[in-house]
Design a protein around this motif. Structure first.
Motif, short mmCIF file in Angstrom:
data_model
loop_
_atom_site.label_atom_id
_atom_site.label_comp_id
_atom_site.label_asym_id
_atom_site.label_seq_id
_atom_site.Cartn_x
_atom_site.Cartn_y
_atom_site.Cartn_z
N GLY A 124 0.78 -1.23 0.00
CA GLY A 124 0.00 0.00 0.00
C GLY A 124 0.81 1.28 0.00
O GLY A 124 0.25 2.36 0.03
N THR A 125 2.14 1.17 -0.07
CA THR A 125 2.97 2.37 -0.07
C THR A 125 2.72 3.23 -1.30
O THR A 125 2.65 4.45 -1.20
CB THR A 125 4.46 1.98 0.03
N ILE A 126 2.60 2.61 -2.46
CA ILE A 126 2.30 3.33 -3.70
C ILE A 126 0.84 3.07 -4.05
O ILE A 126 0.43 1.92 -4.23
CB ILE A 126 3.22 2.91 -4.86
N GLN A 127 0.08 4.15 -4.15
CA GLN A 127 -1.34 4.07 -4.51
C GLN A 127 -1.49 4.49 -5.97
O GLN A 127 -0.73 5.33 -6.46
CB GLN A 127 -2.16 5.02 -3.63
N LEU A 128 -2.49 3.93 -6.64
CA LEU A 128 -2.73 4.34 -8.02
C LEU A 128 -4.21 4.50 -8.27
O LEU A 128 -5.05 3.89 -7.61
CB LEU A 128 -2.11 3.36 -9.01
N ALA A 129 -4.51 5.37 -9.22
CA ALA A 129 -5.88 5.58 -9.71
C ALA A 129 -5.79 5.62 -11.23
O ALA A 129 -5.06 6.43 -11.79
CB ALA A 129 -6.47 6.87 -9.16
N PHE A 130 -6.51 4.74 -11.88
CA PHE A 130 -6.52 4.60 -13.33
C PHE A 130 -7.92 4.95 -13.80
O PHE A 130 -8.88 4.25 -13.48
CB PHE A 130 -6.10 3.18 -13.68
N ALA A 131 -8.06 6.06 -14.53
CA ALA A 131 -9.36 6.50 -15.02
C ALA A 131 -9.47 6.19 -16.51
O ALA A 131 -8.54 6.45 -17.28
CB ALA A 131 -9.54 8.00 -14.78
N THR A 132 -10.60 5.63 -16.90
CA THR A 132 -10.83 5.23 -18.28
C THR A 132 -12.32 5.19 -18.58
O THR A 132 -13.13 5.06 -17.66
CB THR A 132 -10.20 3.85 -18.57
N GLN A 133 -12.66 5.28 -19.83
CA GLN A 133 -14.04 5.08 -20.27
C GLN A 133 -14.36 3.59 -20.40
O GLN A 133 -15.52 3.22 -20.54
CB GLN A 133 -14.27 5.77 -21.63
N LEU A 157 -0.27 8.32 -9.74
CA LEU A 157 0.52 7.57 -8.78
C LEU A 157 0.84 8.46 -7.59
O LEU A 157 1.29 9.60 -7.78
CB LEU A 157 1.83 7.10 -9.42
N THR A 158 0.60 7.96 -6.39
CA THR A 158 0.90 8.74 -5.19
C THR A 158 1.63 7.87 -4.17
O THR A 158 1.38 6.68 -4.06
CB THR A 158 -0.38 9.31 -4.53
N SER A 159 2.54 8.52 -3.44
CA SER A 159 3.28 7.85 -2.38
C SER A 159 3.94 8.90 -1.52
O SER A 159 4.41 9.91 -2.02
CB SER A 159 4.34 6.91 -2.97
N ALA A 160 4.00 8.64 -0.23
CA ALA A 160 4.72 9.53 0.68
C ALA A 160 6.20 9.16 0.72
O ALA A 160 7.03 9.92 1.18
CB ALA A 160 4.13 9.45 2.09
N THR A 161 6.52 7.99 0.19
CA THR A 161 7.88 7.46 0.19
C THR A 161 8.45 7.53 -1.23
O THR A 161 7.73 7.33 -2.20
CB THR A 161 7.87 6.00 0.66
N ALA A 182 4.14 0.50 -12.23
CA ALA A 182 3.92 1.24 -13.47
C ALA A 182 5.25 1.52 -14.15
O ALA A 182 6.31 1.28 -13.58
CB ALA A 182 3.21 2.56 -13.17
N ALA A 183 5.16 2.04 -15.35
CA ALA A 183 6.32 2.59 -16.04
C ALA A 183 5.91 3.99 -16.50
O ALA A 183 4.76 4.21 -16.89
CB ALA A 183 6.73 1.74 -17.22
N THR A 184 6.84 4.94 -16.41
CA THR A 184 6.55 6.31 -16.80
C THR A 184 7.69 6.85 -17.68
O THR A 184 8.81 6.34 -17.63
CB THR A 184 6.38 7.23 -15.57
N CYS A 185 7.38 7.85 -18.46
CA CYS A 185 8.41 8.54 -19.24
C CYS A 185 7.93 9.97 -19.52
O CYS A 185 6.74 10.25 -19.47
CB CYS A 185 8.74 7.80 -20.53
N GLU A 227 0.04 11.52 -13.78
CA GLU A 227 0.38 12.49 -12.75
C GLU A 227 1.02 11.72 -11.61
O GLU A 227 0.55 10.63 -11.25
CB GLU A 227 -0.88 13.18 -12.22
N THR A 228 2.07 12.29 -11.04
CA THR A 228 2.71 11.64 -9.90
C THR A 228 2.80 12.61 -8.74
O THR A 228 3.09 13.78 -8.93
CB THR A 228 4.12 11.13 -10.25
N GLU A 229 2.51 12.10 -7.59
CA GLU A 229 2.71 12.83 -6.33
C GLU A 229 3.56 11.94 -5.45
O GLU A 229 3.06 11.22 -4.59
CB GLU A 229 1.36 13.14 -5.67
N MET A 230 4.87 11.96 -5.75
CA MET A 230 5.82 11.13 -5.04
C MET A 230 7.13 11.89 -4.93
O MET A 230 7.49 12.62 -5.85
CB MET A 230 6.07 9.82 -5.80
N PRO A 231 7.85 11.72 -3.82
CA PRO A 231 9.16 12.34 -3.75
C PRO A 231 10.06 11.81 -4.87
O PRO A 231 9.90 10.67 -5.30
CB PRO A 231 9.70 11.92 -2.39
N SER A 232 10.96 12.63 -5.34
CA SER A 232 11.88 12.18 -6.40
C SER A 232 12.86 11.29 -5.78
O SER A 232 13.80 10.94 -5.79
CB SER A 232 12.53 13.37 -7.08
#
Length: 141
Positions: free
Chosen positions: A12-21, A54-58, A83-86, A136-141
């Motif tokens: 549960g450290t990394i949370q995700l929300a995937f929005a789609t039709q 993607l969100t995480s406090a860590t 996930a993978a991001t670029c 969108e990411t809300e995670m420390p670098s």
């Protein structure tokens, strides 16, 4: 109607929300045939008309290999590949590991493993621009 599917890594450290039709029954994952993805079995999916958050406090682990054009995002605590991001021309794109969704279903088996060996960097980035979704990411670098 938009659907938001929630999920996380194992701990549960990394949370995700995937929005789609798309309904979950309309989602068909792909599996990558590279050595890294074969060792971290993932069911990859992106909806170019959807979004990933993607969100995480860590600070997550970010692993780059090959062309070093994508970050593979892993939980630093449980090790799950989320996930993978670029970033391409200032825009962030991503692809989600469907195995991390809450209430995931038994995904249909892909017809074949995706093989991107031999794909040039320009072609790879163009494919991601077309096929990956905004992230969108809300995670420390």
């Amino acid at each position: 109607m938009s659907h938001t599917h929630l999920g996380s890594c194992h701990c549960g450290t990394i949370q995700l929300a995937f929005a789609t039709q798309l309904e979950l029954t309309e989602i068909s994952p792909r599996q990558c045939g590279c050595d890294f993805c074969l060792k971290h079995p993932a069911n990859w999916f992106a909806d170019p008309k959807g979004t990933l958050r993607l969100t995480s406090a860590t600070t997550p682990l970010r692993y780059r290999f090959g062309t070093k054009t994508a970050d593979f995002v892993l939980c630093p605590d449980c090790g799950v590949l989320v996930a993978a991001t670029c970033t391409i021309d200032g825009a962030a794109y991503g692809i989600v590991n469907l195995n991390c969704l809450d209430g995931r279903t038994d995904w249909p088996e892909p017809d074949a493993l995706s093989d991107f060996d031999g794909e040039g960097t320009g072609d790879r980035l163009a494919r991601r621009t077309r096929n990956w979704m905004p992230v969108e990411t809300e995670m420390p670098s």
